[in-house]
Motif scaffolding. Structure first.
Motif, PDB file in Angstrom:
ATOM      1  N   UNK A 147       0.854  -1.184   0.000  1.00 39.91           N
ATOM      2  CA  UNK A 147       0.000   0.000   0.000  1.00 39.91           C
ATOM      3  C   UNK A 147       0.891   1.236   0.000  1.00 39.91           C
ATOM      4  N   UNK A 148       0.892   1.954  -1.121  1.00 39.54           N
ATOM      5  CA  UNK A 148       1.806   3.085  -1.249  1.00 39.54           C
ATOM      6  C   UNK A 148       1.086   4.391  -1.522  1.00 39.54           C
ATOM      7  N   UNK A 149       1.513   5.445  -0.835  1.00 46.52           N
ATOM      8  CA  UNK A 149       1.008   6.784  -1.088  1.00 46.52           C
ATOM      9  C   UNK A 149       1.615   7.387  -2.352  1.00 46.52           C
ATOM     10  N   UNK A 150       2.676   6.779  -2.854  1.00 46.57           N
ATOM     11  CA  UNK A 150       3.343   7.297  -4.049  1.00 46.57           C
ATOM     12  C   UNK A 150       2.482   6.985  -5.275  1.00 46.57           C
ATOM     13  N   UNK A 151       2.095   8.024  -6.002  1.00 39.68           N
ATOM     14  CA  UNK A 151       1.205   7.863  -7.156  1.00 39.68           C
ATOM     15  C   UNK A 151       1.947   7.931  -8.480  1.00 39.68           C
ATOM     16  N   UNK A 152       3.271   7.810  -8.464  1.00 42.25           N
ATOM     17  CA  UNK A 152       4.047   8.071  -9.676  1.00 42.25           C
ATOM     18  C   UNK A 152       4.171   6.872 -10.603  1.00 42.25           C
ATOM     19  N   UNK A 153       3.844   5.638 -10.088  1.00 41.61           N
ATOM     20  CA  UNK A 153       4.012   4.443 -10.916  1.00 41.61           C
ATOM     21  C   UNK A 153       2.747   3.593 -10.896  1.00 41.61           C
ATOM     22  N   UNK A 154       2.431   2.912 -12.015  1.00 41.94           N
ATOM     23  CA  UNK A 154       1.288   2.004 -12.024  1.00 41.94           C
ATOM     24  C   UNK A 154       1.582   0.751 -11.204  1.00 41.94           C
TER      25      UNK A 154
END
Length: 331
Positions: free
Chosen positions: A47-54
């Motif tokens: 679960x990642x808050x980083x939205x930069x990668x699919x």
């Protein structure tokens, strides 16, 4: 054999940055711990808050580090943000994207139309982390937000842990737009509920555990969602911050690393123990005893939080206690 912490849960929600890896480097102990989770057949969601990668790229990155990971085991704040927008807007609505192509793809995936300019008359703005975000991206979003567009941020993490140290995160860019518009976004990622709710639902879990390194996102998200939490001291938050944490971000467990998943839950649970004596007297938090520094930290938290919490004044009562407080970097 005693039941482990993992035995108490049917799903482990792993934060990534600072918990599993730092940039291109695995956090020590993460590989063995997560492989054992999979061996024990517990469900996993990264679960990642980083939205930069699919999701498939995140899973590929994890596999490249030796970790077992499938695309459907990855839950991103980009997915959660797009889901929020799809629930609020008619199909085909235009959404100005401040962020990576992966974020734009998630917007398109839910039936909305990603755009990049205010002149394209966006109905909403979605903002996620990207190393390519420039002033002109913020300017376009500023005009849209001031013009009344809805605004969703994937997360508001102020910093992003990397192998070089902490660098500006999406929250730093969100703060710039808040200053320029006087508005605040709805938030998809931790500590808000959408991302964690989506991850738990995807696994049909009834007893999840949230594991992370940040009190203000991972642990606060678990508390807000009603999920038990484990703080690992491998990333952003420190022992000092833990002791002073308010009720909105107090974990149930704290450990040095992910290895705590495979030990009895009592060993990492925040509670008093016989090896350390902790009292509150004259507005001071007094510590004496000997043994494991993290056991001392758990005892300190248990007593101090029960007394009301806040920023304590520490008083070591003997040489062992003084050394432990130095190791924990608590003053």
């Amino acid at each position: 054999m005693s039941r482990t912490l993992l035995d108490e849960h049917d799903l482990v929600l792993f934060d990534l940055d600072g918990t599993v890896y730092r940039g291109s480097e695995l956090v020590p102990g993460a590989l063995e711990a997560i492989r054992q989770v999979k061996h024990d057949r517990a469900a996993v969601r990264y679960v990642t808050n980083n939205a930069s990668k699919p999701d498939h790229e995140v899973a590929g990155h994890l596999r490249g580090l030796g970790l077992p990971a499938a695309s459907d085991e990855v839950s991103t704040s980009a997915q959660a943000a797009a889901g929020m927008l799809s629930e609020a807007l008619p199909g085909g609505s235009r959404v100005l994207v401040v962020g990576s192509p992966a974020l734009a793809a998630e917007v398109e995936h839910v039936g909305l139309r990603p755009v990049r300019e205010y002149a394209q008359q966006p109905d909403a703005v979605v903002q996620g982390h990207s190393t390519e975000t420039a002033w002109w991206n913020l300017a376009e979003a500023c005009l849209a937000i001031r013009g009344g567009a809805a605004w969703v941020a994937s997360n508001t993490d102020r910093t992003l842990p990397t192998e070089r140290g902490e660098l500006p995160g999406n929250g730093a860019m969100v703060a710039a737009l808040q200053a320029a518009t006087g508005r605040s976004p709805a938030v998809a990622g931790k500590p808000e509920r959408p991302l964690l709710d989506r991850a738990v639902a995807s696994a049909a879990a009834s007893a999840p555990l949230m594991v992370g390194d940040r009190l203000d996102t991972d642990i606060a998200g678990g508390v807000r969602t009603g999920i038990p939490t484990l703080l690992v001291l491998t990333g952003v938050s420190t022992a000092q911050e833990l002791l002073s944490a308010d009720t909105s971000m107090r974990p149930d467990h704290v450990a040095a690393d992910l290895g705590a998943l495979h030990l009895p839950g009592a060993e990492s649970r925040i509670q008093e123990n016989s090896a350390w004596q902790v009292t509150v007297e004259d507005d001071r938090l007094r510590l004496s005893g000997s043994g494991d520094p993290l056991a001392a930290l758990r005892a300190l938290c248990a007593v101090w939080w029960a007394a009301g919490g806040g920023s304590p004044v520490l008083q070591p009562e003997d040489a062992d206690a003084e050394q432990v407080l130095e190791k924990l970097n608590i003053r």
